[in-house]
Design a protein around this motif. Sequence first.
Motif, PDB file in Angstrom:
ATOM      1  N   ASN A   1       4.717  12.234  -2.099  1.00 61.42           N
ATOM      2  CA  ASN A   1       5.285  11.122  -1.341  1.00 61.42           C
ATOM      3  C   ASN A   1       6.118  10.209  -2.235  1.00 61.42           C
ATOM      4  OD1 ASN A   1       4.661  11.515   1.350  1.00 61.42           O
ATOM      5  ND2 ASN A   1       2.625  10.621   1.159  1.00 61.42           N
ATOM      6  N   GLU A   2       5.685  10.041  -3.475  1.00 60.92           N
ATOM      7  CA  GLU A   2       6.474   9.231  -4.408  1.00 60.92           C
ATOM      8  C   GLU A   2       7.836   9.871  -4.656  1.00 60.92           C
ATOM      9  OE1 GLU A   2       3.993   8.973  -7.821  1.00 60.92           O
ATOM     10  OE2 GLU A   2       2.478   7.721  -6.835  1.00 60.92           O
TER      11      GLU A   2
ATOM     12  N   ASP B   1       8.179   4.803   4.677  1.00 63.01           N
ATOM     13  CA  ASP B   1       6.857   4.383   4.209  1.00 63.01           C
ATOM     14  C   ASP B   1       5.805   4.588   5.292  1.00 63.01           C
ATOM     15  OD1 ASP B   1       7.817   3.706   1.746  1.00 63.01           O
ATOM     16  OD2 ASP B   1       7.935   1.551   2.140  1.00 63.01           O
TER      17      ASP B   1
ATOM     18  N   ASP C   1      -0.069  12.093  -2.486  1.00 58.91           N
ATOM     19  CA  ASP C   1       0.560  10.811  -2.809  1.00 58.91           C
ATOM     20  C   ASP C   1       1.702  10.987  -3.809  1.00 58.91           C
ATOM     21  OD1 ASP C   1      -1.109   9.455  -1.098  1.00 58.91           O
ATOM     22  OD2 ASP C   1      -2.484   8.775  -2.665  1.00 58.91           O
ATOM     23  N   ARG C   2       1.534  11.921  -4.742  1.00 60.97           N
ATOM     24  CA  ARG C   2       2.594  12.133  -5.730  1.00 60.97           C
ATOM     25  C   ARG C   2       3.850  12.727  -5.079  1.00 60.97           C
ATOM     26  NH1 ARG C   2      -2.047  13.684  -8.893  1.00 60.97           N
ATOM     27  NH2 ARG C   2      -2.417  12.129 -10.506  1.00 60.97           N
TER      28      ARG C   2
ATOM     29  N   TYR D   1      11.460   8.202  -3.808  1.00 57.93           N
ATOM     30  CA  TYR D   1      12.489   8.045  -4.840  1.00 57.93           C
ATOM     31  C   TYR D   1      13.805   8.681  -4.405  1.00 57.93           C
ATOM     32  CZ  TYR D   1      15.095   8.773  -9.137  1.00 57.93           C
ATOM     33  OH  TYR D   1      16.081   8.803 -10.071  1.00 57.93           O
TER      34      TYR D   1
ATOM     35  N   ARG E   1       5.121   8.373   5.887  1.00 57.75           N
ATOM     36  CA  ARG E   1       4.309   9.001   4.844  1.00 57.75           C
ATOM     37  C   ARG E   1       2.832   8.675   5.022  1.00 57.75           C
ATOM     38  NH1 ARG E   1       7.028   6.057   0.514  1.00 57.75           N
ATOM     39  NH2 ARG E   1       5.291   6.674  -0.812  1.00 57.75           N
TER      40      ARG E   1
END
Length: 253
Positions: free
Chosen positions: A144-145, A185, A141-142, A149, A188
């Motif tokens: 993916n952030e 989104d 998940d990180r 960004y 991911r």
Amino acid sequence: MGGGVDRAGGIDGVVADLTTIIDDCIDRRSRLGYFAALYRKVTVAVRDDIAKGDVFEDNERMERLDVVFAGRYLDAYDAYARGEPCRRSWQIAFDAAASSRLIIVQNLLLGINAHINLDLGAAAAAVCPGDEIDGLRADFDRINEILAYLSGAALADIDELSPWLALLNRVGGRTERAIINFSIDVARREAWSFALKLAPGAAHDSLMARRDDETAALGHLILHPGPLVSAANWIIKAREASNVADIIAVLAD
């Protein structure tokens, strides 16, 4: 280049390989450099976060995931450059770079489509097979952030290169920006679901082949989005920057 899971040089080696592609594409005025420029930003960001030491739960595992993930793109690029077969998803993205009719966003989306929809889940399952995949979720998940960004940052660069697209984004509505954000989104989320299917190891080849077919179909939609979107893209194209080397330089900056 080449090497997949055991790619030499770690993340620094990946950055060096991407830089070689970018420089070569600038020299050849090849649109293949668009995605490579964006992807180097992602890789550098992950490398910097690993160096901080407190962003990911397992820094060693994250570096391996980053290298395996990048290796799938780099190996596909190498195969294509040699005239050898690669996954259909990448073949579509690479072939499209020869066309001058596509807008910048389409070229980037084709690379994003192949790399996230096909490669991200496969890389996660390779690094964390079986029950190990469950422990990867937080770091997955990180990363993916970071992808989200930097995709936003890329859109800001595209606004600079494509003034009529920037105007559409300011006016609002179902713009290319909204479509890109939605597509990334969804990709991911689907990448994690795909990783869970691959992790047990059963039917790996058939799952990859089916996923490649589905991702290639999305690639065709990006290439041929229908008459209304195609007409809008034609208008956007009329005012876009046209110097390929300059576009790569902006996306890589």
